[in-house]
Motif scaffolding. Structure first.
Motif, short mmCIF file in Angstrom:
data_model
loop_
_atom_site.label_atom_id
_atom_site.label_comp_id
_atom_site.label_asym_id
_atom_site.label_seq_id
_atom_site.Cartn_x
_atom_site.Cartn_y
_atom_site.Cartn_z
N PRO A 1 21.71 -3.57 -23.71
CA PRO A 1 21.96 -2.59 -24.77
C PRO A 1 20.81 -1.62 -24.98
O PRO A 1 21.05 -0.44 -25.27
N VAL B 1 21.09 1.06 -22.34
CA VAL B 1 22.18 1.99 -22.66
C VAL B 1 21.76 2.94 -23.78
O VAL B 1 22.02 4.16 -23.73
N LEU C 1 25.04 -1.16 -18.29
CA LEU C 1 26.45 -1.56 -18.37
C LEU C 1 26.70 -2.89 -17.67
O LEU C 1 27.67 -3.59 -18.00
N THR D 1 26.18 -5.37 -20.59
CA THR D 1 26.57 -4.93 -21.93
C THR D 1 28.07 -4.74 -21.99
O THR D 1 28.66 -4.18 -21.06
N ALA E 1 28.63 -0.54 -25.44
CA ALA E 1 27.90 0.53 -24.76
C ALA E 1 28.40 1.91 -25.18
O ALA E 1 27.61 2.84 -25.34
#
Length: 305
Positions: free
Chosen positions: A20, A23, A244, A247, A252
């Motif tokens: 995370p 992202v 990704l 996550t 995301a």
């Protein structure tokens, strides 16, 4: 003398916050994309800027793959090509929208696709984001609506630009979905390498269709696409694609909404596009939604190996 029993090496557990955080960092880097586009329009058209951004990123990403993975990029899959197709269409519509409406409007509207991707992930990837995500997504949509509808509406062609951005939002949701699928067999760097390769080829035809010139008026016109390739394509998109892999797609999508907050803040002073009170409240709601989504991911237990 007794033989010592060899101890097994400790297995490094993946850090649940790393994906995370990558992202989120990628979303912040993407906030410079509309700023760079506006700055480069004196030398190149919006579609040509996107083409050179993708093309300049290809050799950089190849060097990174060779340096980090110490091998050539793995064979691309169909998912990474479809992700590139939807991203190219998304960027083409969004770049046109940025020439018709404000940076904040175009950026927030197109990022609705990052919220809608949670529904697509629920349907196709069987990811159930939960009620906490639903609340964060609803808050993000309200924030985006406040920023879009709370402006002064003085930009000529603003409604047409908003519609272009709305169509781009649909494509960005498919881009996020297929990027998640591409990461099942590709690493983050090699996925970004193939994305940039396919995006360069597809953007070539978009420039031809638009009738724009490929070459800038002066050599200095390459500076903006080069900067976008480094900051947005390699760093921003690279962090998102890499993150990704660990996550949830729905989470995301909300974390990437840091992008329009950054874009709106910079355009306030750079392009004289101040936020009204309603728009500022919408930006604050987006930030709260990003925080909620990150808290959801942080507290989620790790999957069994």
């Amino acid at each position: 003398m007794t033989n010592a029993v060899p101890q097994p090496r400790p297995v490094l557990q993946p850090r649940p916050w790393l994906g995370p955080l990558m992202v989120l960092g990628g979303g912040i880097a993407l906030g410079f994309a509309p700023i760079g586009l506006r700055l480069g329009l004196d030398e190149l058209g919006p579609q040509a800027i996107a083409f050179w951004r993708y093309l300049f990123a290809v050799p950089m990403l190849l060097v990174l793959v060779l340096a980090v993975d110490r091998r050539l990029p793995a064979k691309p899959n169909i998912a990474v090509f479809l992700a590139a197709l939807f991203f190219t269409l998304d960027m083409a519509l969004w770049h046109w929208a940025l020439t018709m409406t404000s940076v904040s409007n175009a950026t927030f509207i197109v990022n609705l696709g990052n919220v809608l991707v949670g529904l697509a992930a629920w349907a196709f990837l069987k990811e159930r984001p939960g009620l906490n995500w639903a609340f964060a997504a609803g808050l993000a949509i309200l924030g985006a609506a406040a920023l879009s509808l709370g402006g002064d509406g003085s930009h000529p062609g603003a409604l047409r630009g908003d519609l272009f951005a709305l169509a781009a939002a649909v494509f960005v949701s498919f881009y996020m979905l297929f990027s998640k699928l591409a990461r099942r067999t590709l690493g983050g760097l090699e996925a970004m390498f193939w994305l940039s390769v396919f995006e360069s080829a597809l953007a070539f035809f978009v420039v031809l269709f638009s009738g724009e010139d490929f070459m800038p008026k002066t050599p200095a016109g390459f500076l903006v696409p080069l900067a976008l390739a480094i900051v947005v394509q390699v760093a921003g998109q690279g962090l998102i694609i890499s993150g990704l892999g660990s996550t949830d797609t729905a989470v995301a999508g909300i974390l990437v909404l840091a992008q329009p907050v950054v874009a709106a803040a910079i355009s306030w002073s750079l392009f004289k596009e101040p936020l009204t009170t309603i728009q500022a409240a919408g930006a604050a709601a987006i930030l709260v939604a990003v925080w909620l989504a990150q808290q959801k991911q942080r507290t989620r237990p790790l999957p069994a190996p």
